[in-house]
Design an enzyme around this catalytic site. Sequence first.
Site, short mmCIF file in Angstrom:
data_model
loop_
_atom_site.label_atom_id
_atom_site.label_comp_id
_atom_site.label_asym_id
_atom_site.label_seq_id
_atom_site.Cartn_x
_atom_site.Cartn_y
_atom_site.Cartn_z
N TYR A 139 0.89 -1.21 -0.04
CA TYR A 139 0.10 -0.06 0.05
C TYR A 139 0.82 1.39 0.08
O TYR A 139 1.75 1.49 1.01
CB TYR A 139 -0.95 -0.01 1.35
CG TYR A 139 -1.76 1.26 1.41
CD1 TYR A 139 -2.15 2.08 0.54
CD2 TYR A 139 -2.54 1.33 2.60
CE1 TYR A 139 -2.93 3.04 0.61
CE2 TYR A 139 -3.30 2.21 2.81
CZ TYR A 139 -3.78 3.30 1.79
OH TYR A 139 -4.51 4.22 2.17
N LYS A 168 -1.91 -1.41 -3.92
CA LYS A 168 -2.82 -0.37 -3.93
C LYS A 168 -2.05 0.99 -3.90
O LYS A 168 -1.21 1.04 -2.83
CB LYS A 168 -3.74 -0.41 -2.60
CG LYS A 168 -4.74 0.79 -2.51
CD LYS A 168 -5.35 0.70 -1.31
CE LYS A 168 -6.38 2.07 -1.12
NZ LYS A 168 -5.73 3.24 -0.38
#
Length: 302
Positions: A139, A168
Amino acid sequence: MTYQPIKRGVICPTVTPLKPNGDINPGMIGPLVDFLIDRGVAGIYPLGSTGEGPLFTTEERKAVAAATVEAVEGRLPVIVHTGAMTTTETIALTRHAQSIGADAASVITPWYFQHCDEALEAHYRAVLESVAGFPVWLYNLPKFAVNNLSAALVTRLARTYENCVGLKDSSGDLMTMCAVNHLQDGRFNTAIGPDSLILAGLALGLDCSVSGNSNHFPEIVSGIHEAFHAGDLAAAQKLQKQLKAASDVIGSAGWLTAVKGVLAERGLPVGGVRPPLPRASDEAIRACLAQLRALKVDLSRV
């Protein structure tokens, strides 16, 4: 490892319901999850930025994660955000996500202190090795977390660890996303973070998005994905513009407190926000709702 990549649709980083006294309200997680699933989201992602994850204690985070997995009941993938400032806490939260039956974890870079690539790589290697066989997303959110994940580092981790399954990215750097989009023969997931770039990311071949706005506007965000995959670019563009306008309204009213205000209007009283996040006034929320109705945003109740 039997993890299946999420190849289309929006993953919702769910808000965390709170009681009037500020405690976690697990009883509202089920109704929120049902609302989102009924409106076409492709995955559930608790305890990210929109979920106020960094503001909760370790035990609170574990409780929210467990309640979310229980509420989803296997209907969609659950990706629990388990990133923390320290490697030790990140490992503990990631192991907990594995133990409760989550489908995957997502790990942001450690925040506050700035780390070199070698330190970041050592951190992620320790986490990935601590849960061998359990899928982990990387992330990237350098605006808040200080540290940035480079395409080179993401590539090394994905090629070394089978359980490093996705990225992400909320940096807005589409070129980094494109550079890692086809890792592991397409088994590596790519999810765009900024809502303003959903359609652009899909056009570049990215898999999906993780959208905070999908909590309160799931119809719009899911609609962008559906229209794009149906080949209706004009409809997708129209929805992307509507999402931008609606997101600007939410931002002007204080973002997360306004998100929860809209959800309350839609029949999901998820409470306020955890201090020190500011609370919008009732007047500001009413003005926000009026502007959203002027934009023809669906605010129908559950």
